[in-house]
Design a protein around this motif. Structure first.
Motif, mmCIF file in Angstrom:
data_model
loop_
_atom_site.group_PDB
_atom_site.id
_atom_site.type_symbol
_atom_site.label_atom_id
_atom_site.label_comp_id
_atom_site.label_asym_id
_atom_site.label_seq_id
_atom_site.Cartn_x
_atom_site.Cartn_y
_atom_site.Cartn_z
ATOM 1 N N LYS A 29 0.841 -1.198 0.000
ATOM 2 C CA LYS A 29 0.000 0.000 0.000
ATOM 3 C C LYS A 29 0.879 1.252 0.000
ATOM 4 O O LYS A 29 0.633 2.200 -0.744
ATOM 5 C CB LYS A 29 -0.905 -0.017 1.239
ATOM 6 C CG LYS A 29 -1.753 1.224 1.413
ATOM 7 C CD LYS A 29 -2.591 1.124 2.688
ATOM 8 C CE LYS A 29 -3.436 2.383 2.874
ATOM 9 N NZ LYS A 29 -4.319 2.250 4.051
ATOM 10 N N TRP A 30 1.914 1.245 0.826
ATOM 11 C CA TRP A 30 2.817 2.390 0.933
ATOM 12 C C TRP A 30 3.608 2.585 -0.362
ATOM 13 O O TRP A 30 3.737 3.699 -0.868
ATOM 14 C CB TRP A 30 3.743 2.206 2.134
ATOM 15 C CG TRP A 30 4.671 3.365 2.313
ATOM 16 C CD1 TRP A 30 6.027 3.352 2.162
ATOM 17 C CD2 TRP A 30 4.330 4.703 2.660
ATOM 18 N NE1 TRP A 30 6.539 4.605 2.401
ATOM 19 C CE2 TRP A 30 5.512 5.459 2.707
ATOM 20 C CE3 TRP A 30 3.118 5.339 2.931
ATOM 21 C CZ2 TRP A 30 5.532 6.803 3.016
ATOM 22 C CZ3 TRP A 30 3.146 6.690 3.244
ATOM 23 C CH2 TRP A 30 4.333 7.405 3.280
ATOM 24 N N ARG A 31 4.118 1.492 -0.917
ATOM 25 C CA ARG A 31 4.897 1.587 -2.160
ATOM 26 C C ARG A 31 4.060 2.183 -3.279
ATOM 27 O O ARG A 31 4.504 3.093 -3.982
ATOM 28 C CB ARG A 31 5.429 0.214 -2.578
ATOM 29 C CG ARG A 31 6.312 0.267 -3.837
ATOM 30 C CD ARG A 31 6.609 -1.112 -4.393
ATOM 31 N NE ARG A 31 5.441 -1.939 -4.586
ATOM 32 C CZ ARG A 31 4.566 -1.825 -5.586
ATOM 33 N NH1 ARG A 31 4.717 -0.900 -6.498
ATOM 34 N NH2 ARG A 31 3.537 -2.641 -5.684
ATOM 35 N N VAL A 32 2.848 1.704 -3.433
ATOM 36 C CA VAL A 32 1.964 2.206 -4.493
ATOM 37 C C VAL A 32 1.644 3.683 -4.259
ATOM 38 O O VAL A 32 1.690 4.501 -5.183
ATOM 39 C CB VAL A 32 0.672 1.361 -4.579
ATOM 40 C CG1 VAL A 32 -0.382 2.035 -5.443
ATOM 41 C CG2 VAL A 32 0.996 -0.034 -5.110
ATOM 42 N N ALA A 33 1.341 4.044 -3.019
ATOM 43 C CA ALA A 33 1.003 5.437 -2.715
ATOM 44 C C ALA A 33 2.187 6.366 -2.985
ATOM 45 O O ALA A 33 2.016 7.441 -3.572
ATOM 46 C CB ALA A 33 0.550 5.559 -1.258
ATOM 47 N N VAL A 34 3.386 5.955 -2.587
ATOM 48 C CA VAL A 34 4.564 6.798 -2.827
ATOM 49 C C VAL A 34 4.871 6.850 -4.316
ATOM 50 O O VAL A 34 5.191 7.921 -4.847
ATOM 51 C CB VAL A 34 5.784 6.320 -1.998
ATOM 52 C CG1 VAL A 34 7.037 7.094 -2.381
ATOM 53 C CG2 VAL A 34 5.510 6.480 -0.504
ATOM 54 N N ASP A 35 4.781 5.723 -5.008
ATOM 55 C CA ASP A 35 4.988 5.725 -6.463
ATOM 56 C C ASP A 35 4.096 6.766 -7.130
ATOM 57 O O ASP A 35 4.553 7.552 -7.959
ATOM 58 C CB ASP A 35 4.686 4.350 -7.074
ATOM 59 C CG ASP A 35 5.899 3.443 -7.160
ATOM 60 O OD1 ASP A 35 7.039 3.947 -7.180
ATOM 61 O OD2 ASP A 35 5.701 2.211 -7.222
ATOM 62 N N ARG A 36 2.829 6.762 -6.773
ATOM 63 C CA ARG A 36 1.882 7.711 -7.372
ATOM 64 C C ARG A 36 2.203 9.151 -6.984
ATOM 65 O O ARG A 36 2.072 10.064 -7.798
ATOM 66 C CB ARG A 36 0.458 7.364 -6.958
ATOM 67 C CG ARG A 36 -0.057 6.116 -7.631
ATOM 68 C CD ARG A 36 -1.467 5.790 -7.203
ATOM 69 N NE ARG A 36 -1.910 4.575 -7.868
ATOM 70 C CZ ARG A 36 -2.797 3.741 -7.365
ATOM 71 N NH1 ARG A 36 -3.370 3.990 -6.200
ATOM 72 N NH2 ARG A 36 -3.134 2.655 -8.027
ATOM 73 N N ALA A 37 2.603 9.358 -5.748
ATOM 74 C CA ALA A 37 2.856 10.712 -5.252
ATOM 75 C C ALA A 37 4.101 11.343 -5.863
ATOM 76 O O ALA A 37 4.121 12.551 -6.109
ATOM 77 C CB ALA A 37 2.972 10.689 -3.719
ATOM 78 N N VAL A 38 5.135 10.533 -6.116
ATOM 79 C CA VAL A 38 6.394 11.106 -6.630
ATOM 80 C C VAL A 38 6.522 10.986 -8.144
ATOM 81 O O VAL A 38 7.446 11.562 -8.726
ATOM 82 C CB VAL A 38 7.639 10.510 -5.921
ATOM 83 C CG1 VAL A 38 7.606 10.817 -4.430
ATOM 84 C CG2 VAL A 38 7.784 9.019 -6.184
#
Length: 164
Positions: free
Chosen positions: A20-29
């Motif tokens: 969940k964190w990896r996907v969220a950070v991928d999208r954010a950056v």
């Protein structure tokens, strides 16, 4: 899921949270031209540089928990994007030192701001970034991360009677 526990196991929950964190950070950056793995590298490099360090790829790999070969691949991509510079260490010709470029510093500062806002959002159910529950959660994660895991050896004829 484990036969002995009702509901998801802690390992499954850690895996889900990490994804969940990896996907969220991928999208954010992504708008900054970074992936989560690249962000982890430049943000760590940023912190190390602020502390006066110019780390080698190996040192950065140890710091991030990423494989050295993967750090090398990420560093090459970040160098091609103009975000970091890679130079040979004068003390060890096998070692490659890393540093953020001016552009890399600017992008990294933006990315850190974006990810900090995301982190605050993720931790809101625990009371936010500075909450006691978050500190306890962080301490528990640190305990688990600091505990080495030995690979299990299957019990078969080739390992019968041997001591690991």
């Amino acid at each position: 899921m484990s036969n002995g526990s009702p509901g998801p196991t802690p390992g499954f929950q850690v895996w889900r949270l990490a994804n969940k964190w990896r996907v969220a950070v991928d999208r954010a950056v992504a708008p900054l031209g970074l992936t989560h793995a690249q962000y982890s590298l430049v943000a760590s490099l940023h912190g190390m540089q602020r502390a006066g360090e110019r780390p080698s790829q190996r040192r950065l790999a140890d710091h991030t928990g990423l494989e050295a070969l993967y750090v090398s691949k990420l560093a090459r991509a970040l160098e091609s994007a103009g975000l970091i510079e890679r130079t040979r260490d004068s003390r060890d010709p096998r070692a490659v030192q890393l540093a953020l470029t001016k552009q890399g510093q600017a992008v990294t500062r933006q990315a850190i701001t974006v990810v900090q806002e995301l982190l605050q959002q993720l931790l809101e159910p625990l009371g936010g970034l500075d909450a006691p529950r978050t500190r306890t959660f962080t301490d528990e994660l640190t305990t688990l991360l600091d505990t080495p895991l030995a690979p299990s050896i299957p019990n078969n004829e080739s390992t019968q009677g041997t001591t690991p």
